[in-house]
Design an enzyme around this catalytic site. Structure first.
Site, PDB file in Angstrom:
ATOM      1  N   LYS A 195       0.843  -1.226  -0.142  1.00 29.48           N
ATOM      2  CA  LYS A 195      -0.005  -0.188  -0.081  1.00 29.48           C
ATOM      3  C   LYS A 195       0.788   1.384  -0.040  1.00 29.48           C
ATOM      4  O   LYS A 195       2.094   1.341   0.572  1.00 29.48           O
ATOM      5  CB  LYS A 195      -1.007   0.043   1.335  1.00 29.48           C
ATOM      6  CG  LYS A 195      -1.990   0.878   1.060  1.00 29.48           C
ATOM      7  CD  LYS A 195      -3.246   0.187   0.518  1.00 29.48           C
ATOM      8  CE  LYS A 195      -4.476   1.090   0.224  1.00 29.48           C
ATOM      9  NZ  LYS A 195      -5.382   0.277  -0.154  1.00 29.48           N
ATOM     10  N   ASP A 220      -6.767   4.499  -4.584  1.00 26.43           N
ATOM     11  CA  ASP A 220      -7.473   4.427  -3.181  1.00 26.43           C
ATOM     12  C   ASP A 220      -8.287   5.520  -2.773  1.00 26.43           C
ATOM     13  O   ASP A 220      -8.686   6.592  -3.709  1.00 26.43           O
ATOM     14  CB  ASP A 220      -6.520   4.067  -2.015  1.00 26.43           C
ATOM     15  CG  ASP A 220      -7.360   3.261  -0.694  1.00 26.43           C
ATOM     16  OD1 ASP A 220      -7.641   2.197  -0.640  1.00 26.43           O
ATOM     17  OD2 ASP A 220      -7.509   4.287   0.147  1.00 26.43           O
TER      18      ASP A 220
HETATM   19  P1  NDP Z   1     -13.035   7.923  -2.598  1.00 23.64           P
HETATM   20  O1  NDP Z   1     -11.802   9.072  -2.525  1.00 23.64           O
HETATM   21  O2  NDP Z   1     -13.579   7.818  -4.106  1.00 23.64           O
HETATM   22  O3  NDP Z   1     -14.204   8.153  -1.501  1.00 23.64           O
HETATM   23  C1  NDP Z   1     -13.978   8.498  -0.204  1.00 23.64           C
HETATM   24  C2  NDP Z   1     -15.283   8.758   0.514  1.00 23.64           C
HETATM   25  O4  NDP Z   1     -15.004   8.539   1.940  1.00 23.64           O
HETATM   26  C3  NDP Z   1     -15.519  10.194   0.446  1.00 23.64           C
HETATM   27  O5  NDP Z   1     -17.060  10.395   0.237  1.00 23.64           O
HETATM   28  C4  NDP Z   1     -14.930  10.801   1.598  1.00 23.64           C
HETATM   29  O6  NDP Z   1     -15.616  12.041   1.643  1.00 23.64           O
HETATM   30  C5  NDP Z   1     -15.158   9.760   2.674  1.00 23.64           C
HETATM   31  N1  NDP Z   1     -14.033  10.014   3.661  1.00 23.64           N
HETATM   32  C6  NDP Z   1     -12.771   9.823   3.232  1.00 23.64           C
HETATM   33  N2  NDP Z   1     -12.070   9.875   4.360  1.00 23.64           N
HETATM   34  C7  NDP Z   1     -13.131  10.406   5.427  1.00 23.64           C
HETATM   35  C8  NDP Z   1     -12.960  10.707   6.966  1.00 23.64           C
HETATM   36  N3  NDP Z   1     -11.859  10.695   7.495  1.00 23.64           N
HETATM   37  N4  NDP Z   1     -14.070  10.864   7.287  1.00 23.64           N
HETATM   38  C9  NDP Z   1     -15.381  10.911   6.814  1.00 23.64           C
HETATM   39  N5  NDP Z   1     -15.474  10.530   5.419  1.00 23.64           N
HETATM   40  C10 NDP Z   1     -14.376  10.237   4.693  1.00 23.64           C
HETATM   41  O7  NDP Z   1     -12.273   6.688  -1.971  1.00 23.64           O
HETATM   42  P2  NDP Z   1     -12.722   5.237  -2.414  1.00 23.64           P
HETATM   43  O8  NDP Z   1     -14.155   5.256  -2.387  1.00 23.64           O
HETATM   44  O9  NDP Z   1     -11.901   4.451  -3.130  1.00 23.64           O
HETATM   45  O10 NDP Z   1     -12.340   4.484  -0.816  1.00 23.64           O
HETATM   46  C11 NDP Z   1     -13.207   4.331   0.049  1.00 23.64           C
HETATM   47  C12 NDP Z   1     -12.810   3.309   1.127  1.00 23.64           C
HETATM   48  O11 NDP Z   1     -12.760   2.058   0.561  1.00 23.64           O
HETATM   49  C13 NDP Z   1     -11.415   3.310   1.861  1.00 23.64           C
HETATM   50  O12 NDP Z   1     -11.391   2.727   2.993  1.00 23.64           O
HETATM   51  C14 NDP Z   1     -10.733   2.655   0.826  1.00 23.64           C
HETATM   52  O13 NDP Z   1      -9.335   2.209   1.334  1.00 23.64           O
HETATM   53  C15 NDP Z   1     -11.546   1.374   0.438  1.00 23.64           C
HETATM   54  N6  NDP Z   1     -11.329   0.589  -0.942  1.00 23.64           N
HETATM   55  C16 NDP Z   1     -11.159   1.296  -1.868  1.00 23.64           C
HETATM   56  C17 NDP Z   1     -11.076   0.362  -3.053  1.00 23.64           C
HETATM   57  C18 NDP Z   1     -10.948   0.949  -4.454  1.00 23.64           C
HETATM   58  O14 NDP Z   1     -10.743   0.318  -5.384  1.00 23.64           O
HETATM   59  N7  NDP Z   1     -11.177   2.197  -4.560  1.00 23.64           N
HETATM   60  C19 NDP Z   1     -10.881  -1.015  -2.950  1.00 23.64           C
HETATM   61  C20 NDP Z   1     -11.159  -1.483  -1.572  1.00 23.64           C
HETATM   62  C21 NDP Z   1     -11.270  -0.647  -0.513  1.00 23.64           C
HETATM   63  P3  NDP Z   1     -14.858  13.460   1.469  1.00 23.64           P
HETATM   64  O15 NDP Z   1     -14.867  13.522   0.090  1.00 23.64           O
HETATM   65  O16 NDP Z   1     -15.450  14.449   2.164  1.00 23.64           O
HETATM   66  O17 NDP Z   1     -13.310  13.442   1.984  1.00 23.64           O
HETATM   67  O1  2IT Z   2      -7.989  -1.284  -0.968  1.00 22.78           O
HETATM   68  C1  2IT Z   2      -7.716  -1.799  -1.880  1.00 22.78           C
HETATM   69  O2  2IT Z   2      -8.002  -3.087  -2.192  1.00 22.78           O
HETATM   70  C2  2IT Z   2      -7.675  -0.731  -2.829  1.00 22.78           C
HETATM   71  N1  2IT Z   2      -7.411   0.215  -2.761  1.00 22.78           N
HETATM   72  C3  2IT Z   2      -7.455  -1.464  -4.319  1.00 22.78           C
HETATM   73  C4  2IT Z   2      -5.953  -1.902  -4.691  1.00 22.78           C
HETATM   74  C5  2IT Z   2      -5.755  -2.510  -5.924  1.00 22.78           C
HETATM   75  O3  2IT Z   2      -4.772  -2.797  -6.252  1.00 22.78           O
HETATM   76  O4  2IT Z   2      -6.520  -2.353  -6.753  1.00 22.78           O
END
Ligand code: NDP
Ligand code: 2IT
Length: 449
Positions: A129, A169
C-alpha cells in the site's frame, strides 16, 4: 472481546513494541492474530520458523519527500509512502491513498490487510500500500498533476510490473493514475501497462475496474443474504461515503432491488426517503467534485442534509460503511442493532471498530470484514494485469462475470473456513484463516526469507 492464544501473545507484544505509535496497525494485527489460535492449534507447523512474526513485519517500507509547486508559485512539501508488505504470492499489489491523515502506520495497516485480501482473491498478487499526506481537496487540476508527477519521480524506482503494482484508493482515481502512469512511462521510456491498475480505458485500463469494489461488495452481501435465505429486495440500505466504492455499491444494490436511503461525505450525510438519486450523486462527486450537501439544493424537496453527525443514525436493514477506517464505532453499532440491522459489510478498509464488530457478532448480525467484502477492486486490478500481459481487452460483461465468480468464491471460502474451524458464519475468522493459510503455505515453501 476475543482473546489471543497464549503462543501468539508474545508476537502481538513485539508488533506493538516495534510499531509504537501505529494504532491502526495494532488493531489490524490484533484482529488477525485473534483468529489464528485455531489454526496453529490444528497445524502447529504454521508457527515454525517465526512464520507469523515474519508475516507481521513488512518486507520493505519506503518514505520519501515529495516537493511540488502550487499555483501561487510556492513550494509545498508532502511525505510519500510505499509499504511493500508481502510478496509471497506475487508482486506487491495495493492502492495509493492521498489524504491529510495518511502516515506510515495507516499505510502499514492497509498493506497488512491487503496481503490477506489479495490471497483471498485466489489470484497471484502480494500485498502493499502507498500514499501521501497530500490533501487533494481544493487543488486545481494542474496542482494535482504536478503533485502526481513529483510523487512518481521518486516512486518509479521502487515499482514495476513484476515488482509492485499500485492502483487507486481514497483521493486517487483515474485522473491521478493517468498522471502517474504518464510520468512513469517518461522516466522509464517504456510502455509498461501492467505497472499500475485503474488506468483509463484508452491506454490499458480494464472495463469494470471503476465499478469493481462497490459491485463486489454488493455481490458479497447478496451471497451472505442468500445463505440466510433472503435477498436485497425492498430492504432499506444506508451507505457511508459517496466516493468510488460507495457509488458503485449503491448502483449494484439498486439493480438488486434494494432501497438506498442515505449516504455521506466527511462533512455530513443526506437522507432521501424516495431513494438516493444516484445519477445526481455521480454528477456531484464524479463530475463537479463537489460536496454531498449540494444534493439537497439540486434535488429540491423530499430530502435533507445533516451537517456532521452520524449516518448510522438513519434506520436500515443493511449498512455498508464505504468511507474510511474506524468510521463506525460501538455507539453506532448499538444504534444500528436497535434499529434492526441484519447485515453489515465493510466496503472500506477496517471501517468498524473492534467494539462495533463485537456488538454485531453478538447480536447475530451478518458481518463481512473488508478484506473479504471489498476484495473485488483488487481482484479486478489483477484482471487488468492479465489483460495487459496478454495485450488484450475484455468486454464489460466478461470482466464483470469474472468478478462475480471471484466474489462468490471468496464468500464460499470464508463461510466454509468458518465452519471448518468451529465458528460457522463468523466471516472475520473465515477470511483471516483462509487468507493466512494461502500466504503461509507460499512462505513455508520458500524457506526463511
Ligand atoms: P474516494 O476518495 O473515492 O471516496 C472516499 C469517500 O469517503 C468520500 O465520500 C470521502 O468524503 C469519505 N471519507 C474519506 N475520508 C473520510 C473521513 N476521514 N471521514 C469521513 N469520510 C471520509 O475513496 P474510495 O471510495 O476509493 O475508498 C473508500 C474506502 O474503500 C477506503 O477505505 C478504501 O481504502 C477502501 N477501498 C477502496 C478500493 C478502491 O478500489 N477504490 C478497494 C477496496 C477498498 P470526502 O470527499 O468529504 O473526503
Ligand atoms: O484497498 C484496496 O483493495 C484498493 N484500494 C485497491 C487496490 C488495487 O490494487 O486495486
Amino acid at each position: 472481546m476475543n482473546t489471543i492464544d497464549e503462543k501468539l501473545q508474545p508476537i502481538l507484544s513485539t508488533v506493538l513494541h516495534r510499531n509504537a505509535g501505529d494504532p491502526e496497525f495494532h488493531q489490524a494485527a490484533r484482529e488477525v492474530l485473534e483468529s489464528l489460535g485455531r489454526v496453529i492449534a490444528r497445524n502447529p507447523e504454521y508457527s515454525d520458523d517465526a512464520l507469523i512474526e515474519r508475516i507481521c513485519e513488512p518486507e520493505r517500507q519506503i518514505i520519501f519527500r515529495v516537493p511540488w509547486i502550487d499555483d501561487e508559485n510556492h513550494v509545498q512539501i508532502n511525505r510519500g509512502f510505499r509499504v511493500q508488505f508481502n510478496s509471497a504470492l506475487g508482486p506487491y499489489k495495493g492502492g495509493i491513498r492521498f489524504h491529510p491523515s495518511v502516515n506510515v502506520g495507516i499505510i502499514k495497516f492497509l498493506g497488512f490487510e491487503q496481503t490477506f485480501k489479495n490471497a483471498l482473491t485466489g489470484l497471484p498478487i502480494g500485498g502493499g500500500k502507498g500514499g501521501s499526506d497530500f490533501d487533494p481537496k481544493g487543488k486545481s487540476d494542474r496542482e494535482i498533476m504536478r503533485f502526481c508527477q513529483s510523487f512518481m519521480v521518486e516512486l518509479h524506482r521502487h515499482i514495476g510490473e513484476y515488482v509492485d503494482v499500485p492502483a487507486g484508493d481514497i483521493g486517487v482515481g483515474a485522473r491521478e493514475i493517468g498522471y502517474m502512469f504518464g510520468m512513469y512511462k517518461r522516466l522509464n521510456n517504456r510502455f509498461e501497462a501492467g505497472v499500475l491498475t485503474g488506468k483509463g480505458l484508452v491506454y490499458g485500463g480494464s472495463r469494470a475496474r471503476k465499478e469493481a469494489t462497490g459491485f463486489g461488495t454488493a455481490f458479497f452481501v447478496r451471497s451472505m443474504l442468500a445463505a440466510k435465505n433472503t435477498d436485497f429486495e425492498g430492504k432499506r440500505v444506508v451507505v457511508s461515503g459517496s466516493g468510488n466504492v460507495a457509488i458503485y455499491a449503491m448502483e449494484k444494490i439498486l439493480s438488486f432491488g434494494g432501497k438506498v436511503v442515505a449516504c455521506s461525505d466527511s462533512s455530513g450525510y443526506i437522507v432521501d426517503e424516495n431513494g438516493i438519486d444516484l445519477d445526481l450523486v455521480k454528477q456531484i462527486k464524479e463530475v463537479n467534485r463537489g460536496r454531498i450537501s449540494d444534493y439537497v439544493e439540486m434535488k429540491g424537496q423530499g430530502c435533507h442534509h445533516v451537517k456532521g453527525g452520524s449516518v448510522w443514525n438513519v434506520p436500515c436493514e443493511i449498512a455498508l460503511p464505504c468511507a474510511t477506517q474506524n468510521e463506525l464505532n460501538g455507539n453506532d453499532a448499538k444504534v444500528l442493532v436497535e434499529n434492526g440491522v441484519i447485515a453489515v459489510a465493510e466496503g472500506a478498509n477496517m471501517p468498524c471498530t473492534p467494539e462495533a464488530v463485537h456488538l454485531f457478532q453478538k447480536a447475530n448480525v451478518l458481518f463481512a470484514p473488508g478484506k473479504a467484502a471489498n476484495a473485488g477492486g483488487v481482484a479486478t486490478s489483477a484482471l487488468e494485469m492479465q489483460q495487459n500481459a496478454s495485450r488484450d481487452s475484455w468486454s464489460f460483461a466478461q470482466t464483470e462475470s469474472r468478478l462475480e465468480e471471484i466474489m462468490t468464491n471468496i464468500h464460499a471460502a470464508c463461510h466454509e473456513t468458518s465452519e471448518e474451524y468451529g465458528a460457522p458464519g463468523d466471516y472475520v475468522l473465515g477470511a483471516n484463516i483462509a487468507g493466512f493459510v494461502r500466504v503461509a503455505d507460499a512462505m513455508r515453501a520458500m524457506g526463511v526469507i
